[in-house]
Design a protein around this motif. Structure first.
Motif, PDB file in Angstrom:
ATOM      1  N   ILE A 170     -50.124  23.311 119.453  1.00  0.00           N
ATOM      2  CA  ILE A 170     -50.982  22.538 118.558  1.00  0.00           C
ATOM      3  C   ILE A 170     -50.429  22.727 117.153  1.00  0.00           C
ATOM      4  CG2 ILE A 170     -53.317  22.244 117.630  1.00  0.00           C
ATOM      5  CD1 ILE A 170     -54.365  23.285 120.326  1.00  0.00           C
ATOM      6  N   VAL A 171     -50.030  21.630 116.530  1.00  0.00           N
ATOM      7  CA  VAL A 171     -49.469  21.733 115.184  1.00  0.00           C
ATOM      8  C   VAL A 171     -50.540  21.300 114.184  1.00  0.00           C
ATOM      9  CG1 VAL A 171     -47.693  20.887 113.599  1.00  0.00           C
ATOM     10  CG2 VAL A 171     -47.120  21.291 116.003  1.00  0.00           C
ATOM     11  N   ASP A 172     -50.784  22.198 113.217  1.00  0.00           N
ATOM     12  CA  ASP A 172     -51.756  21.928 112.169  1.00  0.00           C
ATOM     13  C   ASP A 172     -50.986  21.325 110.984  1.00  0.00           C
ATOM     14  OD1 ASP A 172     -53.409  22.069 109.991  1.00  0.00           O
ATOM     15  OD2 ASP A 172     -54.024  24.157 110.314  1.00  0.00           O
ATOM     16  N   LEU A 173     -51.250  20.053 110.723  1.00  0.00           N
ATOM     17  CA  LEU A 173     -50.473  19.369 109.678  1.00  0.00           C
ATOM     18  C   LEU A 173     -50.706  19.962 108.287  1.00  0.00           C
ATOM     19  CD1 LEU A 173     -48.419  17.086 109.475  1.00  0.00           C
ATOM     20  CD2 LEU A 173     -50.284  15.470 109.192  1.00  0.00           C
ATOM     21  N   ASN A 174     -51.824  20.680 108.155  1.00  0.00           N
ATOM     22  CA  ASN A 174     -52.165  21.283 106.867  1.00  0.00           C
ATOM     23  C   ASN A 174     -51.502  22.627 106.641  1.00  0.00           C
ATOM     24  OD1 ASN A 174     -53.698  20.113 104.973  1.00  0.00           O
ATOM     25  ND2 ASN A 174     -55.676  20.573 105.965  1.00  0.00           N
ATOM     26  N   LEU A 198     -51.413  17.132 117.457  1.00  0.00           N
ATOM     27  CA  LEU A 198     -51.411  17.212 115.998  1.00  0.00           C
ATOM     28  C   LEU A 198     -52.843  17.190 115.473  1.00  0.00           C
ATOM     29  CD1 LEU A 198     -49.435  17.079 113.517  1.00  0.00           C
ATOM     30  CD2 LEU A 198     -50.025  14.650 113.434  1.00  0.00           C
ATOM     31  N   THR A 199     -53.202  18.248 114.757  1.00  0.00           N
ATOM     32  CA  THR A 199     -54.552  18.305 114.178  1.00  0.00           C
ATOM     33  C   THR A 199     -54.444  18.271 112.649  1.00  0.00           C
ATOM     34  OG1 THR A 199     -54.483  20.708 114.117  1.00  0.00           O
ATOM     35  CG2 THR A 199     -55.432  19.725 116.082  1.00  0.00           C
ATOM     36  N   PHE A 230     -53.959  13.521 117.508  1.00  0.00           N
ATOM     37  CA  PHE A 230     -52.858  12.721 118.048  1.00  0.00           C
ATOM     38  C   PHE A 230     -52.010  13.605 118.959  1.00  0.00           C
ATOM     39  CE2 PHE A 230     -53.755  10.321 114.152  1.00  0.00           C
ATOM     40  CZ  PHE A 230     -53.809   9.031 114.681  1.00  0.00           C
ATOM     41  N   PHE A 231     -51.364  12.953 119.916  1.00  0.00           N
ATOM     42  CA  PHE A 231     -50.386  13.647 120.753  1.00  0.00           C
ATOM     43  C   PHE A 231     -49.045  13.001 120.456  1.00  0.00           C
ATOM     44  CE2 PHE A 231     -54.453  14.351 122.692  1.00  0.00           C
ATOM     45  CZ  PHE A 231     -54.394  15.708 122.977  1.00  0.00           C
ATOM     46  N   VAL A 232     -48.085  13.836 120.166  1.00  0.00           N
ATOM     47  CA  VAL A 232     -46.799  13.310 119.709  1.00  0.00           C
ATOM     48  C   VAL A 232     -45.718  13.717 120.694  1.00  0.00           C
ATOM     49  CG1 VAL A 232     -45.122  13.334 117.802  1.00  0.00           C
ATOM     50  CG2 VAL A 232     -47.580  13.569 117.315  1.00  0.00           C
ATOM     51  N   ASN A 233     -44.866  12.750 121.063  1.00  0.00           N
ATOM     52  CA  ASN A 233     -43.714  13.175 121.857  1.00  0.00           C
ATOM     53  C   ASN A 233     -42.394  12.683 121.291  1.00  0.00           C
ATOM     54  OD1 ASN A 233     -45.076  10.898 123.760  1.00  0.00           O
ATOM     55  ND2 ASN A 233     -42.843  10.805 123.967  1.00  0.00           N
ATOM     56  N   VAL A 234     -41.400  13.554 121.545  1.00  0.00           N
ATOM     57  CA  VAL A 234     -40.022  13.253 121.160  1.00  0.00           C
ATOM     58  C   VAL A 234     -39.527  12.150 122.104  1.00  0.00           C
ATOM     59  CG1 VAL A 234     -37.678  14.215 121.245  1.00  0.00           C
ATOM     60  CG2 VAL A 234     -39.575  15.625 120.413  1.00  0.00           C
TER      61      VAL A 234
END
Ligand SMILES: C=C1C[C@]23C[C@@]1(O)CC[C@H]2[C@@]12CC[C@H](O)[C@@](C)(C(=O)O1)[C@H]2[C@@H]3C(=O)O
Ligand SMILES: O=C(O)CCC(=O)C(=O)O
Ligand SMILES: [Fe+2]
Length: 282
Positions: free
Chosen positions: A4-8, A28-29, A183-187
Motif C-alpha cells: 500500500i503506497v501512501d501518496l502523502n 494507492l491511498t 486506486f490500484f495501480v499496475n505496471v
C-alpha cells in the motif's frame, strides 16, 4: 499481499519503486481524487450498462481518451473530469517513480503521457453477478481472463465488489480486497521494458519493473463496476530501456520497438499471450 503506497508519505518514491519491482502492483491511498468524482462516473456507467443492448451498441466503438470530447452524447462532463484527474495522477506517479529511480529529468517517464499524442484509454467494465458453477476450477467464473496490460501504467478504481486477482511471479493467484476510495495501480508491459538495470545481482535484468498478470473473477451476488485508465505513449514513441539505468557495456534484453508496433502485436494476440517475449532479444 500487495504493497500500500501512501501518496502523502515522504518515502513514496522509494515505496513506489519497490512495489513496481516486487509485484508490479500496489494500492494507492491518500491521493487527492474525491470519491464524489469517482462515484459520478460510476453512476453514469451503471446507467449506461443498464440500457438495452441496441442502445449501448448505438454508442459505437470506444474512441481514445483524447477524443473524449467527441463523446458528447454520453456523460461528457463526468468523463472529462475523471480523465483529467486520473491522467494528472498517473503523471504524478511516474514522476515519483523517476525520482525513486534517480532519473533525470524528473519528467523522463511522465512526458510519455503528457505528450498531446499520447495514447490514453479509459475503460469501464461491468461484471453482473454470476453464480459459480460446480465445474469452475478457479473458484469463480472468469469475468476478465488473465493478462498483462500492454501500456506503461494502468490505474484502476472499482466499486466495493471483490473480483480482481493478481499473480506474483512464482506464486498463486491473490485476491485483492476492493476499496472504492483507493486506486490500484499496475505496471504495464511498456514500463517493464523502460527502466533498465539495477545494481542488485538478484534482479539484474532489464525488466526491473514487473508487468503483473491479473484477472477478474465474477462475484455470485454483487455486480462489479470498474474504471481503468491505461496510459500509453504516442504511437510513434520508441520504447527502449533508459540509458541512464543501463550499466556500461550492458545490452538491452529487448529489441527496440515503437509503441505502435507493440500495440499492433498486442492487439493481434490473444488476451493470455506473453507479448513481451516476442520482443526479447534471443
Ligand atoms: C484480447 C485483447 C483485448 C486487448 C487487446 C488484446 O488483443 C490483447 C490485450 C488486451 C488489452 C488488455 C488491457 C486493456 O484492457 C486493453 C484495452 C488493452 O489495451 O489491451 C485490452 C484490449 C482490448 O480490450 O481491446
Ligand atoms: O475490470 C477490472 O477490474 C480489471 C480489468 C482489466 O484488467 C483490464 O481491463 O485490463
Ligand atoms: Fe488489465
Amino acid at each position: 499481499m500487495h504493497t500500500i503506497v501512501d501518496l502523502n508519505s515522504p518515502t513514496a518514491p522509494a515505496q513506489l519503486v519497490s512495489a513496481c519491482e516486487e509485484l508490479g502492483f500496489f494500492k494507492l491511498t491518500n491521493h487527492t481524487i474525491s470519491l464524489n468524482l469517482m462515484e459520478n462516473l460510476e453512476d453514469e456507467a451503471v446507467k449506461f450498462f443498464s440500457l438495452p443492448l441496441w442502445k449501448k451498441d448505438a454508442a459505437g466503438a470506444a474512441p481514445s481518451v483524447t477524443a473524449a470530447a467527441g463523446l458528447a452524447t454520453w456523460a461528457t462532463s463526468a468523463l472529462n473530469e475523471y480523465i483529467t484527474a486520473v491522467k494528472k495522477l498517473a503523471c504524478e506517479l511516474l514522476e515519483l517513480m523517476a525520482e525513486g529511480l534517480g532519473l533525470r529529468p524528473r519528467n523522463a517517464l511522465s512526458k510519455l503521457l503528457m505528450d498531446e499524442e499520447s495514447d490514453l484509454i479509459l475503460r469501464l467494465n461491468h461484471y453482473p453477478p454470476c453464480p459459480v458453477s460446480r465445474e469452475s476450477s478457479s473458484g469463480g467464473v472468469t469475468g476478465f481472463g488473465e493478462h498483462t496490460d500492454p501500456q506503461v501504467i494502468s490505474i484502476l478504481r472499482s466499486n466495493n465488489t471483490w473480483g480482481l486477482q493478481v499473480l506474483p511471479r512464482d506464486g498463486r493467484w491473490v485476491p485483492v480486497p476492493p476499496d472504492q476510495s483507493s486506486f490500484f495501480v499496475n505496471v504495464g508491459d511498456s514500463l517493464q521494458m523502460l527502466p533498465a538495470l539495477t545494481d542488485s545481482p538478484q534482479v539484474l535484468t532489464n525488466g526491473r519493473f514487473k508487468s503483473v498478470k491479473h484477472r477478474v473473477l465474477t462475484n455470485s451476488l454483487q455486480s462489479r463496476v470498474s474504471m481503468i485508465f491505461f496510459g500509453g505513449p504516442p504511437l510513434k514513441e520508441r520504447v527502449a530501456p533508459l540509458p541512464h539505468l543501463m550499466e556500461e557495456g550492458e545490452e538491452s534484453l529487448y529489441r527496440e520497438f515503437t509503441w505502435c508496433e507493440y500495440k499492433a502485436t498486442a492487439y493481434a494476440s490473444k488476451l493470455v499471450d506473453n507479448r513481451l517475449e516476442l520482443f526479447e532479444k534471443r
